[in-house]
Design an enzyme around this catalytic site. Structure first.
Site, PDB file in Angstrom:
ATOM      1  N   GLY A   1       2.608   6.733  24.352  1.00  0.00           N
ATOM      2  CA  GLY A   1       2.175   8.090  24.049  1.00  0.00           C
ATOM      3  C   GLY A   1       3.201   9.107  24.506  1.00  0.00           C
TER       4      GLY A   1
ATOM      5  CB  CYS B   1       5.784   3.071  26.384  1.00  0.00           C
ATOM      6  SG  CYS B   1       7.029   4.384  26.459  1.00  0.00           S
ATOM      7  CE1 TYR B   2       1.075   9.291  29.961  1.00  0.00           C
ATOM      8  CE2 TYR B   2      -0.746   8.025  29.043  1.00  0.00           C
ATOM      9  CZ  TYR B   2      -0.291   9.069  29.828  1.00  0.00           C
ATOM     10  OH  TYR B   2      -1.189   9.880  30.480  1.00  0.00           O
TER      11      TYR B   2
ATOM     12  CG  HIS C   1       7.373   1.205  22.190  1.00  0.00           C
ATOM     13  ND1 HIS C   1       6.073   1.633  22.026  1.00  0.00           N
ATOM     14  CD2 HIS C   1       8.016   2.204  22.834  1.00  0.00           C
ATOM     15  CE1 HIS C   1       5.943   2.837  22.548  1.00  0.00           C
ATOM     16  NE2 HIS C   1       7.113   3.214  23.046  1.00  0.00           N
TER      17      HIS C   1
ATOM     18  CD  GLU D   1       4.465  -1.125  20.151  1.00  0.00           C
ATOM     19  OE1 GLU D   1       4.312   0.078  20.411  1.00  0.00           O
ATOM     20  OE2 GLU D   1       4.602  -2.002  21.033  1.00  0.00           O
TER      21      GLU D   1
ATOM     22  CB  SER E   1      -8.298   3.566  -9.360  1.00  0.00           C
ATOM     23  OG  SER E   1      -7.835   2.600  -8.417  1.00  0.00           O
ATOM     24  N   GLY E   2      -8.517   0.539 -10.708  1.00  0.00           N
ATOM     25  CA  GLY E   2      -7.661  -0.563 -11.134  1.00  0.00           C
ATOM     26  C   GLY E   2      -6.598  -0.903 -10.115  1.00  0.00           C
ATOM     27  N   GLY E   3      -6.509  -0.086  -9.033  1.00  0.00           N
ATOM     28  CA  GLY E   3      -5.588  -0.395  -7.953  1.00  0.00           C
ATOM     29  C   GLY E   3      -6.127  -1.521  -7.085  1.00  0.00           C
ATOM     30  CB  VAL E   4      -4.521  -3.491  -4.375  1.00  0.00           C
ATOM     31  CG1 VAL E   4      -4.955  -4.598  -3.418  1.00  0.00           C
ATOM     32  CG2 VAL E   4      -3.317  -3.944  -5.177  1.00  0.00           C
ATOM     33  CG  ASP E   5      -6.548  -0.092  -1.422  1.00  0.00           C
ATOM     34  OD1 ASP E   5      -6.037  -1.188  -1.129  1.00  0.00           O
ATOM     35  OD2 ASP E   5      -6.017   0.997  -1.143  1.00  0.00           O
ATOM     36  CB  SER E   6     -10.796   0.769  -6.371  1.00  0.00           C
ATOM     37  OG  SER E   6      -9.899   0.535  -7.443  1.00  0.00           O
ATOM     38  CB  SER E   7      -9.204  -4.252  -7.916  1.00  0.00           C
ATOM     39  OG  SER E   7      -8.714  -3.373  -8.924  1.00  0.00           O
TER      40      SER E   7
ATOM     41  CE  LYS F   1      -2.304  -1.313  -0.959  1.00  0.00           C
ATOM     42  NZ  LYS F   1      -3.156  -0.329  -1.668  1.00  0.00           N
TER      43      LYS F   1
END
Length: 520
Positions: A59, A86-87, A177, A179, A230-236, A376
């Site tokens: 942070g 870190c912080y 860090h 990550e 919408s036909g996108g990945v998420d909504s599909s 995602k």
């Protein structure tokens, strides 16, 4: 907070810009984790969440500052492993009796090297195969005295307590860090930490699928759900998952606003109506959208018009469903994280065009968001688990306003027709050269200028276009894809030969920042 049977790791966010990366690293190890801002974690939260381990993020604050972010005191009494970063290291030392000093010539920003002290520590298994490890530092203040019970296991030139630990309590703290990819062996450190904490690594998409289906059935009961597809990945993926849970209680509404890519509407409708036998309303509203956009050139005005019309159209067709109680959205975990900053306030990074924002309040519907715990890449994995075609799972992101923001200046049917054909040729070229999966997003923008050209013995005065292709991890930053000159030359020749209306092709080599991925 979702109720499920997995061991859970709590990430307390102190405001680091890379806290999400911690969660990504843990999810890759099949460990379920959640990020929560420090001031949302109190004793009641800890009792309900019951973490098997805790990580303190980095942070921007200083432990000396008034009102500096602090963890709850009882966090150290839970008897679970804790890792401070870190912080997170500094606040751990500060709380447990160590000492932190302001940076006075000891700040480190960027690549650094940590050397071992020679003392063994289970957390560092697989580290220090050579005499040092490359890490990424980003700190001004530094620990000057470690807390009682801690020992030093790694040092750097400006961080004499770069790695510290109290092995008896399984409290560990690092100044760097692990990550970020600039710490090449950082993933191994997280792997060791979750192993020491006793995680089973049972966070899989197969398990999540079964849990999500049960949760959807419990939430929805015998009520109806509508989903803006919408036909996108998420909504599909959301639509297929919900349909698997409740069948014909779900109706999808696909709004064709006339701003889709070549053949896209037919592809989406065919897959969902035929392949999945899913109730689907195909709302062909091209004339409405294109009519309202006629003569509009300001990009923000375009977005507002499209957003308003989308809500109106969706609301109109949703009435055909009847007494729907729920609205399904493809909200992802980054959307959830970004909706609350580490200080607990609303974040400016919320996407104004996210899904169908505003509809739940306007329509009086409750939300079903089965993907809100997923990143995602996990959504794509769930899509594979659900049997979605690879061509859908791996699709490049496509903006809600569609081709409207790839058509700077006024939108006309002529320009949209040219743009669709040029984009189809470009994507075909990328696929022919087996580059599609290496690229985050690729598209053509048709420019609001005409240029002089020569074809055969004649003079042309046609549109110019720009090719865009970027690599990215999450879309927040991006670099242009380094196509070869042969590829660009071949693609330009194909577009000019196969797409009437274009006589000049350029390639956009702007990174993000300073540019954006889309042109508007």
């Amino acid at each position: 907070m979702t109720e499920h049977t997995h061991d859970r790791l709590l990430i307390i966010d102190f405001g680091s810009q890379v806290t999400q990366l911690i969660a990504r690293r843990l999810r890759e190890l099949n460990v379920y984790c959640e990020i929560h801002p420090y001031n949302a974690v109190d004793d009641a939260f800890l009792k309900k969440f019951a973490p098997k381990a805790v990580i303190f993020s980095g942070g921007p604050s200083s432990v000396f500052a008034a009102g500096a972010p602090m963890p709850p005191e009882k966090i150290f009494e839970l008897g679970v492993p804790i890792l401070g970063i870190c912080y997170g290291q500094q606040v751990m030392m500060h709380c447990l009796g160590g000492h932190v000093e302001r940076g006075q010539g000891t700040a480190e920003f960027g690549r650094a090297f940590v050397a071992p002290t020679g003392k063994p520590l289970d957390l560092l298994e697989g580290w220090f195969i050579t005499d040092r490890e490359q890490v990424w530092m980003s700190h001004g203040d530094h620990v000057s005295k470690i807390a009682p019970g801690f020992e030093v296991y790694g040092t750097s030139p400006n961080a004499p307590f770069a790695i510290t630990g109290d092995a008896s309590r399984h409290f560990y703290a690092v100044q760097f860090h692990p990550e970020v990819h600039h710490t090449p062996n950082g993933a191994r450190l997280y792997e060791n930490f979750v192993r020491l904490a006793g995680f089973k690594g049972d966070w899989t998409m197969r398990a999540y699928r079964d849990e999500a289906i049960a949760s959807i059935r419990e939430q929805v009961g015998d009520q109806k759900v509508i989903c803006g597809l919408s036909g996108g990945v998420d909504s599909s993926v959301a639509a297929v998952l919900i349909h698997e849970a409740i069948g014909d209680q779900l109706t999808c509404v696909f709004v064709d606003h006339g701003l889709l890519r070549k053949g896209e509407a037919e592809e989406v409708v065919t897959m969902f109506r035929d392949h999945y036998n899913m109730p689907l309303i195909h709302a062909d509203e091209q004339e409405l959208f294109l009519g309202e956009l006629d003569g509009v050139s300001d990009p923000e005005t375009k977005r507002k018009i499209i957003g308003r019309l989308f809500i109106d159209v969706f609301q109109k067709h949703a009435k055909d469903v009847g007494d729907a109680t729920f609205l399904a959205q493809g909200t992802l975990y980054p959307d959830v994280i970004e909706s609350v900053s580490f200080s607990g306030g609303p974040s400016v990074t919320i996407k104004s065009h996210h899904n169908v924002g505003g509809l739940p309040e306007k329509m009086g519907l409750k939300l079903v968001e089965p993907l809100r715990e997923l990143f995602k890449d996990e959504v794509r994995e769930l899509g594979r688990e659900l049997g979605l075609p690879p061509s859908f799972i791996g699709r490049h992101p496509f903006p809600g306003p569609g081709l409207a923001i790839r058509c700077p200046g006024e939108i006309t049917r002529e320009k949209l027709a040219i743009l669709r054909e040029a984009d189809a040729v470009y994507i075909d070229q990328i696929r022919r050269h087996n580059l599609y999966d290496e690229i985050w997003q690729a598209f053509v923008a048709i420019l609001p200028v005409r240029t002089v050209g020569v074809m055969g013995d004649g003079r042309t005065y046609d549109f110019a276009c720009a090719l865009r292709a970027v690599t990215s991890v999450d879309g927040m930053t991006a670099d242009y894809y380094p196509f070869s000159h042969d590829f660009l030359g071949e693609t330009a020749t194909r577009i000019i030969n196969e797409v009437p209306g274009i006589n000049r092709v350029t390639y956009d080599i702007t990174s993000k920042p300073p540019g954006t991925i889309e042109w508007e």
